[in-house]
Design a protein around this motif. Structure first.
Motif, short mmCIF file in Angstrom:
data_model
loop_
_atom_site.label_atom_id
_atom_site.label_comp_id
_atom_site.label_asym_id
_atom_site.label_seq_id
_atom_site.Cartn_x
_atom_site.Cartn_y
_atom_site.Cartn_z
N CYS A 197 0.82 -1.22 0.00
CA CYS A 197 0.00 0.00 0.00
C CYS A 197 0.85 1.27 0.00
CB CYS A 197 -0.95 0.00 1.20
SG CYS A 197 -2.18 -1.32 1.17
N SER A 198 1.92 1.29 0.79
CA SER A 198 2.76 2.48 0.84
C SER A 198 3.50 2.70 -0.48
CB SER A 198 3.77 2.38 2.00
OG SER A 198 4.61 1.27 1.83
N ARG A 216 2.44 1.71 -3.45
CA ARG A 216 1.45 2.14 -4.44
C ARG A 216 1.08 3.61 -4.24
NH1 ARG A 216 -4.57 -0.50 -5.61
NH2 ARG A 216 -5.23 1.13 -7.08
N GLU A 217 0.88 4.02 -3.00
CA GLU A 217 0.53 5.41 -2.72
C GLU A 217 1.67 6.35 -3.07
OE1 GLU A 217 -1.61 8.76 -1.47
OE2 GLU A 217 -2.27 6.71 -1.92
N SER A 257 -5.11 -1.58 4.29
CA SER A 257 -5.20 -0.12 4.30
C SER A 257 -5.46 0.44 2.91
CB SER A 257 -3.93 0.49 4.88
OG SER A 257 -2.79 0.07 4.13
N CYS A 258 -5.48 -0.41 1.89
CA CYS A 258 -5.69 0.11 0.54
C CYS A 258 -6.55 -0.81 -0.31
CB CYS A 258 -4.35 0.38 -0.16
SG CYS A 258 -3.32 -1.09 -0.37
#
Length: 426
Positions: free
Chosen positions: A96-97, A99-100, A421-422
């Motif tokens: 997630c981190s 990707r963000e 988280s995503c």
């Protein structure tokens, strides 16, 4: 890993008592079981096992409920589950981190992630205790200093200033006794330095030149290397200032990095275009020395709020070239800046590898360079940035996340799995 089911050996021993036990012990054990049944849930008193009785690894005759998990086994299972939860959370965070953090290209980033680069042409100001020639500091006298810039391209100037004050802000009388600028040139492994031309600087507090207010206790001077004996020097120029404040001697140094050659110049008026769903400010450059150029511009919204940091990092050949400083489409959708956007404060340099200094500076473009005509998001894409490298990393991170999710679900099908988280795991 220990199982929550009894072993085959335990089941075999629980099905009947060993044949060699004496009749008296069998009767005693049966009596104890009956007595415990009458006692209900009262805890059984502890007693040392009789000689020849089954060991603690055998069936728990005292108070064991059928199907109940042994406490050590339950603890180990809980620890194993927690480990699997942590592995999944780490894999989910990595995916997630990344990707963000990679949904915008490196060439177009939110200014909130680069606040130190928002205003590159503001003076560098510091307040430090006064230092003497022995480098000991005096906390009773503070020296307020500023320099207008750190990097100097050919023909550019830098302004220095200093003022002494007490901790309560009271100005301390100061006199500049000597100020010399000279280039620093290392020899061999840097153990020594070759002397260069020394240029004296005149610091004054008369309201002229770089000093805005006369008689305020702040002394200022301007260094323009191109107009001195340092015109051809490439590297760090150190200005050493010696002064007295409140009867005490002090020393101060200012460093700038000077580039006497201009590897490329701006040529012609900039323009804008929507390219691949993003707003691009296109600048024309006449390259005199081919190589890799790093050019950076700041993009503000219509309210003057810093919005994006745009960077160009590519190899340019000699002659006319175009440089694109881009406000990425998705960044414009996500950041929702007030339109139109303005490009300002553009600087650039030719990167030189394995040398010191490692760059030759282009002339900077200070202040507003161009305001776009684009006043809506029509034609601006809302897609995440993609590349072969990003897709490869996302694929690997997603694989790790799926595997960790599957292992946790297999170990404890009925237990809860932490939310991602995503988005859901696919």
């Amino acid at each position: 890993m220990p199982s929550d089911r009894p072993s085959q050996g335990k089941r075999g021993r629980a099905s009947g008592l060993p044949r060699w036990l004496p009749i008296s012990l069998i009767v005693a054990l049966l009596a104890a079981i009956g007595w415990l049944a009458l006692k209900g849930d009262e805890p059984a008193p502890s007693a040392a096992p009789a000689a020849g009785a089954p060991s603690s690894q055998g069936p728990q005759f005292f108070g064991q409920v059928a199907g109940q998990m042994d406490p050590p086994v339950a603890d180990e299972r809980a620890r194993r589950r927690q480990q699997l939860v942590e592995v999944f959370q780490l894999a989910d965070h990595s995916y997630c981190s990344y990707r963000e953090g990679s949904k915008y290209p490196a060439s177009s980033r939110p200014m909130s992630q680069n606040p130190d680069q928002a205003y590159p042409n503001r003076p560098v100001t510091e307040v430090n205790p006064m230092r003497g020639e022995d480098r000991r500091s005096n906390p009773n006298i503070l020296l307020q200093t500023s320099q207008s810039r750190v990097y100097l391209a050919a023909g550019e100037s830098v302004a220095f200033s200093l003022r002494a004050v007490e901790p309560n802000g009271t100005v301390v009388p100061l006199v500049v006794t000597r100020s010399i600028a000279a280039g620093i040139t290392r020899i061999g492994n840097g153990a020594g330095a070759r002397p260069t031309t020394q240029v004296p600087l005149a610091f004054a507090d008369d309201g002229s030149g770089a000093d805005p207010v006369a008689g305020d206790g702040a002394f200022a001077a301007v260094l323009t290397p191109a107009q001195t004996g340092l015109a051809g020097f490439h590297g760090t120029i150190r200005t050493e200032v010696r002064y007295t404040a409140a009867g005490r001697n002090g020393v101060l140094v200012f460093d700038v990095i000077y580039s006497p050659k201009v590897p490329a110049v701006w040529a012609g008026a900039p323009r804008e275009a929507v390219v691949d769903g993003s707003l691009a400010f296109i600048l024309r450059v006449d390259v005199r020395q081919a190589g890799r150029y790093v050019i950076t511009g700041r993009i503000d919204d219509a309210r003057g709020t810093p919005f994006a940091l745009a960077t160009f990092n590519e190899v340019l050949g000699p002659g006319p070239n175009e440089v694109r400083l881009v406000a990425f489409g998705k960044l414009m959708h996500d950041g929702a800046p007030a339109l139109p956007l303005t490009l300002r404060d553009v600087d650039g340099y030719l990167l030189k590898e394995n040398t010191d200094p490692d760059r030759e500076l282009m002339p900077r473009l200070e202040g507003p360079v161009m305001t776009s005509r684009t006043r809506s998001l029509e034609g601006i894409a809302d897609d995440e940035w993609t590349s072969e490298e990003r897709e490869r990393y996302l694929t690997e991170f997603a694989k790790d996340r799926r595997q960790a999710h599957a292992e946790l679900a297999k170990f404890d099908p009925a237990g809860p799995i932490p939310a991602s988280s995503c988005g859901p795991v696919k």
